[in-house]
Design a protein around this motif. Structure first.
Motif, PDB file in Angstrom:
ATOM      1  N   MET A 162       1.709  -2.218   7.471  1.00  0.00           N
ATOM      2  CA  MET A 162       1.280  -3.164   6.423  1.00  0.00           C
ATOM      3  C   MET A 162       0.932  -2.430   5.132  1.00  0.00           C
ATOM      4  SD  MET A 162      -1.064  -5.738   8.712  1.00  0.00           S
ATOM      5  CE  MET A 162      -1.792  -6.638   7.355  1.00  0.00           C
ATOM      6  N   LEU A 164       2.196   0.263   4.050  1.00  0.00           N
ATOM      7  CA  LEU A 164       3.365   0.907   3.437  1.00  0.00           C
ATOM      8  C   LEU A 164       3.847   0.138   2.198  1.00  0.00           C
ATOM      9  CD1 LEU A 164       5.757   2.926   3.414  1.00  0.00           C
ATOM     10  CD2 LEU A 164       6.902   1.440   5.085  1.00  0.00           C
ATOM     11  N   GLY A 165       3.961  -1.202   2.321  1.00  0.00           N
ATOM     12  CA  GLY A 165       4.489  -2.006   1.210  1.00  0.00           C
ATOM     13  C   GLY A 165       3.709  -1.801  -0.078  1.00  0.00           C
ATOM     14  N   PRO A 166       2.392  -2.073  -0.076  1.00  0.00           N
ATOM     15  CA  PRO A 166       1.649  -1.902  -1.339  1.00  0.00           C
ATOM     16  C   PRO A 166       1.576  -0.446  -1.808  1.00  0.00           C
ATOM     17  CG  PRO A 166       0.162  -2.560   0.454  1.00  0.00           C
ATOM     18  CD  PRO A 166       1.561  -2.719   0.962  1.00  0.00           C
ATOM     19  N   VAL A 168       3.965   1.836  -1.527  1.00  0.00           N
ATOM     20  CA  VAL A 168       5.231   2.078  -2.234  1.00  0.00           C
ATOM     21  C   VAL A 168       5.214   1.372  -3.584  1.00  0.00           C
ATOM     22  CG1 VAL A 168       7.740   1.720  -2.193  1.00  0.00           C
ATOM     23  CG2 VAL A 168       6.558   2.421  -0.111  1.00  0.00           C
ATOM     24  N   ALA A 169       4.734   0.119  -3.583  1.00  0.00           N
ATOM     25  CA  ALA A 169       4.708  -0.646  -4.840  1.00  0.00           C
ATOM     26  C   ALA A 169       3.819   0.037  -5.879  1.00  0.00           C
ATOM     27  CB  ALA A 169       4.207  -2.067  -4.563  1.00  0.00           C
ATOM     28  N   ARG A 172       5.656   3.157  -7.110  1.00  0.00           N
ATOM     29  CA  ARG A 172       6.832   2.819  -7.923  1.00  0.00           C
ATOM     30  C   ARG A 172       6.423   2.268  -9.288  1.00  0.00           C
ATOM     31  NH1 ARG A 172      11.919   1.141  -4.916  1.00  0.00           N
ATOM     32  NH2 ARG A 172      11.865  -0.726  -6.184  1.00  0.00           N
ATOM     33  N   PHE A 207      -5.925  -3.177   3.258  1.00  0.00           N
ATOM     34  CA  PHE A 207      -4.620  -3.759   2.912  1.00  0.00           C
ATOM     35  C   PHE A 207      -4.771  -4.698   1.715  1.00  0.00           C
ATOM     36  CE2 PHE A 207      -1.715  -7.448   3.678  1.00  0.00           C
ATOM     37  CZ  PHE A 207      -0.538  -6.820   3.283  1.00  0.00           C
ATOM     38  N   VAL A 211      -3.002  -4.335  -1.955  1.00  0.00           N
ATOM     39  CA  VAL A 211      -2.130  -5.383  -2.509  1.00  0.00           C
ATOM     40  C   VAL A 211      -2.651  -5.819  -3.885  1.00  0.00           C
ATOM     41  CG1 VAL A 211      -1.305  -7.760  -2.203  1.00  0.00           C
ATOM     42  CG2 VAL A 211      -1.353  -6.207  -0.252  1.00  0.00           C
ATOM     43  N   ALA A 214      -1.811  -3.180  -6.342  1.00  0.00           N
ATOM     44  CA  ALA A 214      -0.358  -3.137  -6.570  1.00  0.00           C
ATOM     45  C   ALA A 214       0.063  -4.248  -7.528  1.00  0.00           C
ATOM     46  CB  ALA A 214       0.383  -3.260  -5.233  1.00  0.00           C
TER      47      ALA A 214
END
Lengths: 626, 118
Positions: A162, A164-166, A168-169, A172, A207, A211, A214
């Motif tokens: 879970m 990982l997504g934010p 990476v965001a 990036r 998490f 988010v 992010a």
């Protein structure tokens, strides 16, 4: 005629083979992990050599993949996904029961909510921040499960996936350079040794924290002029900003494009995103004591530094947080105000409890703790180098620098049970990992030499080796055998509700049932008056050297403070022995000696025993009332 | 509606139907935990993110999970604090949100698709 594969295709194929080989080496080694053979270095002491080879192969393959001429992001993603499963999934696959005692307690709170349909804030502090437990109770019941503990086994893998997504965001949003982004991601996951990803409110709210940051970094920071191609967090926008204009100019920081600017979105989308942020934060406020403070702090830092297009958000967040604290946590705060307020500003106490007090216990454990400190310092040192290299190239991302430092003032608020530095390390990790990666790739043009790749590889292998020891260094204590779980279940069968249940040390997989139906106590790690033998500190207690009759008398006295007819039970177990071996305060072998002394005494009766657990019942000598 | 949107809407509506079947009708009890976890953690958020459509795939994925979790916590928490704890009711509300947001997303997507000549 068949076309020959290009060199790039061959290299991609080689990386795929390496991932599969690493996975096979890891997977086939799992059956060779002998958990009962662990020493105080933890799980790293029993991982088979082929498993280490698998980790090394995956790590080397990842570092070499960063050199691919056309960077293959899906390939790097597959490496990271494999790493999360391989690094964090070992306990879920080799241990028979969920690890860490608090996991069972958290499941017990959710079970309590499920059974009563209410939160009783008089029980303990968890019920004043019940969001996570309400969610778990809801899922457990609609999923038709008998206990929330059934959801806990794979929590570390699930939470890291879970996160990982934010992560990476966030990375990036700071850079176009995919090498920098993915090395930062890799460093995040091989430095996440703080073990806050178990079945816990802090894992879920971290998490939410990621988010929120992010979304804000992508859509609500930096320039408002879409024609400006400078990144949202670069020094150039600082120079243009109204506040703090002089310093960057004095340092000649005006730079070129280094990062993607804020995403162009319609007002409707931005409103939707902001409402989402508020909803996610609101739920986090109701779920954890500490994380929302870190979130507000980070957002406030962005706003104060003029980096933020929604300046009212920190105020709204602060109001939400204050409202929850004022109205929903009164039972807890009224009973702990003195204790909490006494820690504000006590920096020495915080450092002492977070660092000095932790370097104790067995020699192996002290090594593990020092390794954890070293890992944090190495990452922060590398981050400082990365920031300095960016600064030299006039590409310093000041927003991310501020966010890396934003969690540190939390030290002034709380010791958080001696864990505040661990939490700070976690909150700052995405941004520290970003700058640590920037130490190797400060600009798109730099870091293309073989020497850089070699340095990245050596660093990744070294950190990974240390990570396995640091993360699983307490595993001898955190691991529960089926016999221990069976012992605790037997305890709840034997002891009637209302009984007093005692343990020698903190590591027991209990409270999953009857959360508020029993009185719990333990003999070590307690305030002075509640210790088995009163002393100035736990360290002075030495049950191994006290005569047996004293041990029996002291245990009986501690267990005897119950009403007539109320049962009083002591459970001892393998993990408690491990706890005392690893952390102290008793000398090695003290608990088995206590078990023998109690078993030989007429004051106690052994009511249950298996390979790893014994349950003693205190014999009530008081005459029954006529 | 574009093809991916149609597929997404079909998956969300099928998930809503599946979770209702396994939970309330007792169909395929062995699959119930997996279906419930999938639905609760993914579908309400996915339906709402479908309305907003943020362009970054990593953030879209993150928001889907975060919004699903937030909605499930909020709704079950409101019921609990109102003294009407009922996981079944909370699930029905989440199913309703998923279906309504999926339908709204489809309605919003259609005219834009036509205007763009899709």
């Amino acid at each position: 005629m068949r076309e020959h594969a290009s060199p790039l295709q061959l290299r991609l194929a080689a990386h795929c083979v390496a991932i599969v080989a690493a996975y096979v080496l890891w997977g086939t080694s799992l059956s060779g992990v002998e958990l009962r053979e662990m020493n105080d270095f933890g799980m790293a002491s029993v991982l088979p050599v082929p498993m280490y080879l698998g980790f090394a192969l995956l790590s080397i393959s990842f570092c070499l993949a960063l050199r691919l001429p056309r960077l293959a992001e899906p390939l790097l993603l597959v490496h990271v996904l494999a790493a999360i499963v391989m690094f964090y999934g070992i306990p879920s696959l080799v241990e028979e029961a969920p690890r860490i005692g608090v996991t069972w307690r958290h499941a017990g709170i959710a079970n309590h909510v499920m059974a009563t349909g209410a939160v009783d804030t008089t029980i303990d502090a968890y019920f004043s921040w019940p969001g996570f437990f309400i969610l778990v109770a809801f899922i457990t019941e609609v999923a038709g499960l008998s206990s929330a503990i059934e959801l806990a086994g794979w929590a570390p893998v699930v939470f890291n996936l879970m996160w990982l997504g934010p992560v990476v965001a966030i990375l990036r949003s700071a850079s176009h350079d995919h090498r920098l982004v993915w090395l930062g991601v890799w460093l995040f996951f091989i430095n996440n040794w703080v073990n806050q990803d178990y079945f816990s409110p802090q894992a879920l709210t971290f998490f939410a924290h990621l988010v929120i940051l992010a979304v804000l970094l992508r859509w609500f920071t930096g320039r408002s002029d879409p024609s400006d191609r400078t990144g949202g967090g670069t020094v150039k926008t600082w120079v243009r900003s109204r506040r703090l204009p002089a310093l960057p100019q004095r340092l000649r920081l005006a730079g070129r494009t280094v990062a993607p600017g804020p995403a162009d979105t319609s007002p409707g989308v931005r409103v939707g995103l902001m409402l989402s942020v508020i909803l996610i934060f609101g739920v986090a406020v109701a779920s954890h004591q500490l994380t929302p403070f870190a979130t507000v702090g980070s957002v406030a830092v962005l706003a104060l530094a003029d980096r933020f297009r929604a300046r009212g958000l920190p105020v709204l967040m602060f109001l939400l947080l204050g409202s929850w604290l004022s109205y929903m946590t009164l039972d807890y705060l009224s009973g702990h105000f003195e204790q909490l307020s006494g820690q504000v500003g006590a920096l020495g106490q915080t450092v002492n409890s977070s660092v000095n007090n932790r370097v104790s216990g067995s020699a192996e454990h002290q090594f593990v703790v020092k390794l954890r400190i070293a890992l944090a310092l190495v990452l922060w040192g590398l981050a400082a180098i990365g920031a300095a290299r960016q600064l030299r190239q006039r590409r310093l991302n000041l927003s991310y620098g501020l966010l890396a430092l934003a969690p540190f003032p939390l030290m002034l608020l709380q010791t958080y049970g001696g864990e505040i530095l661990l939490r700070i390390a976690l909150f700052s990790l995405p941004f520290m990992a970003f700058f640590a990666a920037a130490a190797f790739y400060p600009t798109v043009a730099q870091g293309r030499s073989r020497a850089t790749t070699a340095a990245v590889t050596v660093l990744a292998l070294s950190v990974l080796g240390a990570f396995l020891i640091a993360r699983y260094g307490n595993e001898r204590v955190d691991y529960y055998t089926p016999e221990e779980v069976a012992g605790v279940r037997a305890l709840y069968t034997i002891a009637r509700p209302g009984s007093q249940l005692a343990s020698a040390a903190a590591s027991v997989p209990w409270r999953e049932r009857g959360y508020s139906s029993y009185q719990y106590k333990r003999f070590t790690g307690q305030p002075k008056k509640k210790q088995l033998v009163e002393s100035d500190s736990d360290i002075d207690v030495d049950v191994g050297r006290v005569p047996d009759r004293v041990i029996v008398a002291e245990v009986a006295a501690r267990m005897g403070d119950v009403k007539r007819g109320q049962g009083s039970y002591l459970i001892t177990s393998r993990s408690q022995k491990a706890y005392l071996d690893v952390f102290g305060p008793w000398q090695r072998g003290a608990l088995p000696r206590m078990e023998r002394a109690l078993a030989a005494s007429p004051r106690f009766r052994v009511v249950f025993a298996n390979r790893d657990t014994k349950i003693f019942s205190l014999v009530d000598r008081r005459r029954p009332r006529r | 509606m574009s093809r991916p949107r149609e597929v997404e809407a079909a998956v969300l509506l099928a998930s809503a139907g599946a979770v209702a079947l396994v939970t309330f009708a007792g169909v395929l009890p062995a699959l119930r935990p997996a279906v419930v976890v999938w639905f609760v953690l993914v579908c309400p958020g996915a339906a709402i993110v479908g309305l907003v459509r943020p362009p970054d795939p990593w953030l879209r994925l993150s928001l889907i999970l975060a919004l699903s979790i937030a909605l499930a916590t909020l709704i079950s928490g409101l019921l609990l604090y109102a003294g009407a704890w009922s996981p079944d009711t909370a699930l029905v509300v989440l199913i309703g949100i998923t279906v309504a947001a999926t339908a709204a997303s489809g309605a919003l997507g259609r005219p834009r698709g036509r205007a763009a000549g899709k």
